[in-house]
Design a protein around this motif. Structure first.
Motif, mmCIF file in Angstrom:
data_model
loop_
_atom_site.group_PDB
_atom_site.id
_atom_site.type_symbol
_atom_site.label_atom_id
_atom_site.label_comp_id
_atom_site.label_asym_id
_atom_site.label_seq_id
_atom_site.Cartn_x
_atom_site.Cartn_y
_atom_site.Cartn_z
ATOM 1 N N TYR A 219 -29.511 -53.509 -26.478
ATOM 2 C CA TYR A 219 -30.035 -52.127 -26.457
ATOM 3 C C TYR A 219 -30.001 -51.491 -25.063
ATOM 4 O O TYR A 219 -30.751 -50.562 -24.803
ATOM 5 C CB TYR A 219 -31.491 -52.072 -26.954
ATOM 6 N N SER A 220 -29.145 -51.971 -24.159
ATOM 7 C CA SER A 220 -29.201 -51.407 -22.804
ATOM 8 C C SER A 220 -28.649 -49.980 -22.757
ATOM 9 O O SER A 220 -29.137 -49.151 -21.995
ATOM 10 C CB SER A 220 -28.476 -52.325 -21.817
ATOM 11 N N VAL B 2 -28.855 -47.905 -25.270
ATOM 12 C CA VAL B 2 -29.932 -47.133 -25.904
ATOM 13 C C VAL B 2 -30.997 -46.786 -24.867
ATOM 14 O O VAL B 2 -31.485 -45.660 -24.794
ATOM 15 C CB VAL B 2 -30.573 -47.945 -27.055
ATOM 16 N N GLN B 3 -31.327 -47.787 -24.042
ATOM 17 C CA GLN B 3 -32.349 -47.570 -23.010
ATOM 18 C C GLN B 3 -31.958 -46.418 -22.080
ATOM 19 O O GLN B 3 -32.776 -45.556 -21.768
ATOM 20 C CB GLN B 3 -32.544 -48.849 -22.204
ATOM 21 N N SER C 252 -32.258 -43.160 -23.972
ATOM 22 C CA SER C 252 -33.638 -42.780 -24.307
ATOM 23 C C SER C 252 -34.310 -42.060 -23.143
ATOM 24 O O SER C 252 -35.325 -41.398 -23.321
ATOM 25 C CB SER C 252 -34.446 -44.011 -24.708
ATOM 26 N N ARG C 253 -33.725 -42.203 -21.931
ATOM 27 C CA ARG C 253 -34.310 -41.526 -20.768
ATOM 28 C C ARG C 253 -33.955 -40.046 -20.748
ATOM 29 O O ARG C 253 -34.618 -39.259 -20.081
ATOM 30 C CB ARG C 253 -33.818 -42.173 -19.464
ATOM 31 N N VAL D 225 -33.642 -40.684 -28.251
ATOM 32 C CA VAL D 225 -33.043 -41.805 -28.951
ATOM 33 C C VAL D 225 -34.127 -42.869 -29.025
ATOM 34 O O VAL D 225 -34.314 -43.656 -28.106
ATOM 35 C CB VAL D 225 -31.797 -42.330 -28.200
ATOM 36 N N GLY D 226 -34.876 -42.836 -30.135
ATOM 37 C CA GLY D 226 -36.006 -43.743 -30.259
ATOM 38 C C GLY D 226 -36.042 -44.393 -31.616
ATOM 39 O O GLY D 226 -37.068 -44.908 -32.046
#
Lengths: 550, 196
Positions: free
Chosen positions: B145-146, B148-149, B152-153, B157-158
């Motif tokens: 999930y890197s 995604v991380q 998400s910033r 995207v949660g």
């Protein structure tokens, strides 16, 4: 104190009275004052005073404890929804009523919220005014010396060689040297006296206790608003980035969103659990150790850490705790054409935490196959039934029941990864298949095959962030310290008056003493010592002694 | 008079503290209410579209596709990119897969590239799904999930699945949280492809 002394004299010497320590009832000093602002304001004031009384706080505290009882006796929706369903099934008549009262979700129930809201209101409403009062009390100077010091609980008199003014000056100097706070007559006053008071630290301690109590409340609120807790299950060799979709559960505070998560990445390199191999507690765990590699933020150099019980990984102001572990047997499933459709370490959930006999499911929707399994780390056969003899993976085995057909995953409805929806599937005939690592079960009818490749372990991690934790601890310790100080220090007053002697040039000095609180043990000795010291200081010449002693 | 004034101060302070306690109470209630399955946020096809000038730059990433070839987001600059965060274990992702496969074929000629970001998955499981459904576009392996991380910033995207539409300049033009529908995607894509 004896009742010989008049109440007014006592009150004068005591000055304004404050409670002994801690939370005491607010004083009904303004009784009847509601009349001037109308009856409704009076009622409001009365209600507020009732709510903020210690009696009410205690009753609410008791109710809070009482209200938590069903939360621990009955299964709770938040922690164990399955158990709640089970309760509904076994008590069909009673359960709906309990549910109506919110007893399956006690800590979120409106009545529970009402209790602790009122308790907090009561506490705050009591503590805030007292804080002001104590702050005022810590600043007040000692009262004027009463006229007749002999009526005080402790008193002494002695002749002095000095004139009244000088005698009082000398006494004041000595008391001041002993760190008494002093008060002398104002310029227009007649008479020679000094009031001295000591033990203001008691008020300071009391004040500290009250402020720290408020600090604890604020700290808890801080944690509730800005803190969060998240859970993540991770198999050996797997990595995850701390971001919302990667987490299994996320319990955010009121003002926390997913983008507030600390941006670390963590890999579980290895997990080891040691168990006692002999003795009465054989099979009991002796040590857990999760070796992890982590990077505090994207691009930062990675470091290693061993997470143990009570030794969490601190990373970017959060703490990562090891809260559970289990086994994840690795399976490879091939479809009817021999293509690999599934190859994954599959976490099984311990059904028996003593032996680690675990349950799990394997879902291979692209091979239209699903399996329900039981994993045992140390397999033994007990009367034909597969059991586990020891929690370590000494002789691992799985027992599988196969299903073929539609798993229902393509319909889009989210499923639990620990449950197999067999509604659209048919059971593959035969008894459960026992497999050892490396063994393959070729399914009948050319449906495919499943191989039990090996065993890995998983850990359950809790990622917590509580900004109120340290302030709450500090405030708690300060509150305790303040309470101790207010217990141990006693406030006491000493008054000295001097009048000209009946004959000769000296004076007669009277000393009165008063300990302001019940915790006055020991003041008698202190006072006697002090009086003796004063007398010695102003001892008249030997030839005058007989006159003054009369 | 001084006494009365002080009492007012005291009352005001007390009321302020009570409000604080109230906020705390709400927090506690909220916390326990969300005890189960909090990660299922929305998930019912809620979509966001950002007008040009209000678009966040999509974080670049490099990775390896499920087939082992390197993938870099920046190399798609100049094209509209549909980036789908998915996993073969995720039921809504499996359900939207066929629609995405169809859309990727239809929009290929319009300069729209499709890219998958496969999260929390194994390569074997993911490939079995893409072969099964017939998804032709590549997916980057993002088991940890890197990516995604990073996203998400800058965007919401949660949740898995989430589908992000990136414009020709590499900025996030819109996203769909949860299972996409053919309708919602064509609306966003026609909009973004028409006004770069």
């Amino acid at each position: 104190m004896t009742d010989v002394h008049t109440p007014r004299e006592q009150a004068e010497a005591q000055g304004e009275e404050t409670g002994s320590f801690g939370i005491t009832e607010t004083e009904p000093d303004a009784t009847g004052s509601g009349a001037e602002t109308g009856p409704s304001a009076g009622w409001l004031r009365w209600g507020w005073r009732q709510l903020t009384s210690m009696r009410t706080a205690l009753v609410l505290l008791f109710l809070l404890a009482l209200g938590s009882v069903p939360g621990s006796v009955l299964p709770q929706q938040g922690s164990d929804p399955a158990a709640v369903q089970q309760y509904f099934a076994s008590h069909p008549a009673l359960a709906p009523w309990l549910n109506h009262l919110g007893l399956f979700n006690v800590f979120a129930a409106p009545w529970f919220a009402a209790i602790y809201l009122l308790l907090f209101t009561s506490l705050v409403g009591c503590v805030v005014p007292r804080t002001f009062k104590l702050a005022g009390s810590a600043r007040t100077p000692p009262p004027r010396a009463p006229r007749n010091l002999r009526r005080l609980p402790h008193s002494a008199s002695f002749p002095s060689a000095l004139a009244p003014g000088a005698a009082v000056d000398a006494a004041a100097a000595m008391l001041g040297g002993q760190r008494f706070r002093l008060r002398r007559p104002a310029s227009g006053d007649s008479g020679h006296w000094v009031s001295a008071e000591k033990g203001y630290l008691r008020e300071a301690g009391n004040l500290l206790f009250h402020l720290a109590l408020l600090g604890v409340l604020v700290s808890i609120a801080l944690g509730g608003l800005f803190g969060y807790k998240a859970d993540k299950l991770l198999v050996e060799g797997q990595a995850f980035s701390d971001t919302l979709p990667a987490l299994d559960e996320f319990h955010p505070g009121r003002l926390v969103s997913g983008s507030d998560l600390a941006p670390f990445t963590l890999t579980l390199d290895r997990f080891s659990a040691s168990y006692l191999t002999s003795g009465g507690s054989r099979g009991q765990p002796s040590d857990f150790n999760a070796s992890v590699t982590y990077s505090p933020s994207p691009g930062a150099p990675s470091r290693t850490y061993n997470i143990r019980i009570n030794d969490p990984l601190p990373v970017d102001s959060t703490k990562v705790y090891l809260i559970g572990h289990g086994y994840a047997p690795v399976f490879r499933v091939t479809d009817s054409r021999g293509n690999v459709a599934y190859n994954e370490a599959t976490p099984f959930i311990p059904a028996n935490t003593g032996t680690f006999l675990s349950d799990g499911v394997v879902k291979a929707p692209d091979a239209s196959l699903g399996f329900m399994g039981v994993f045992v780390p140390t397999a033994v056969s007990v009367g034909g039934t597969l059991e586990s003899a020891f929690p370590a993976a000494d002789f691992p085995a799985v027992s599988l029941i196969g299903y073929s057909g539609n798993l229902g995953m393509n319909s889009g409805v989210p499923q639990s990864v620990y449950q197999l929806n067999t509604a659209g599937m048919t059971k593959i005939s035969g008894s459960p298949r026992l497999m050892l690592p490396g063994q393959t079960w070729t399914l009948p009818g050319g449906r495919g095959a499943i191989t039990f490749v090996g065993v890995k372990q998983w850990v359950s991690l809790a990622i917590t962030y509580d900004p109120g934790q340290v302030p709450a601890l500090v405030c708690g310790m300060l509150a305790l310290g303040g309470l101790l100080v207010s217990f141990l220090v006693r406030r006491r007053r000493v008054f000295v008056r001097a009048v000209p002697a009946a004959s000769g040039g000296g004076s007669v000095v009277t000393v009165g003493g008063l300990a302001r609180t019940d915790a006055s043990g020991g003041f008698e000795e202190e006072f006697a010592e002090l009086a003796a010291e004063l007398a010695a200081q102003q001892k008249p010449e030997p030839n005058n002694q007989s006159e003054a002693g009369a | 008079m001084f006494r009365a004034k002080r009492r007012t101060v005291v009352t005001v302070a007390a009321v302020a503290a009570v409000l604080l306690a109230g906020a705390l109470a709400v927090t506690l209630t909220e916390g326990s209410g969300q005890a189960s399955g909090v990660t299922y946020i929305g998930g019912d096809n809620s979509q966001q579209v950002y007008a040009a000038g209000h678009r966040a730059l999509a974080p670049d990433f490099t990775g390896t596709s499920l087939n082992g070839t390197p993938i870099r987001l920046a190399s798609y600059r100049g094209k509209v990119v549909v980036l789908n965060f998915w996993g073969s274990w995720c039921a809504p992702c499996r359900a939207e897969g066929p629609t995405l496969a169809v859309l990727s074929e239809q929009y290929r000629s319009k300069g729209v590239s499709f890219l998958g970001d496969d999260v929390g998955d194994t390569t074997a499981n993911a490939l079995a799904f893409t072969h099964d459904i017939g998804i032709g576009y590549p997916s980057v392996n993002d088991a940890s999930y890197s990516i995604v991380q990073d996203f998400s910033r800058v965007a919401s995207v949660g949740y898995t699945p989430t589908t992000v539409v990136i414009d020709q300049t590499g900025r996030i033009a819109g996203l769909v949280i949860g299972k996409i529908s053919y309708q919602s995607m064509t609306t966003i894509l026609n909009d973004v492809a028409a006004s770069p």
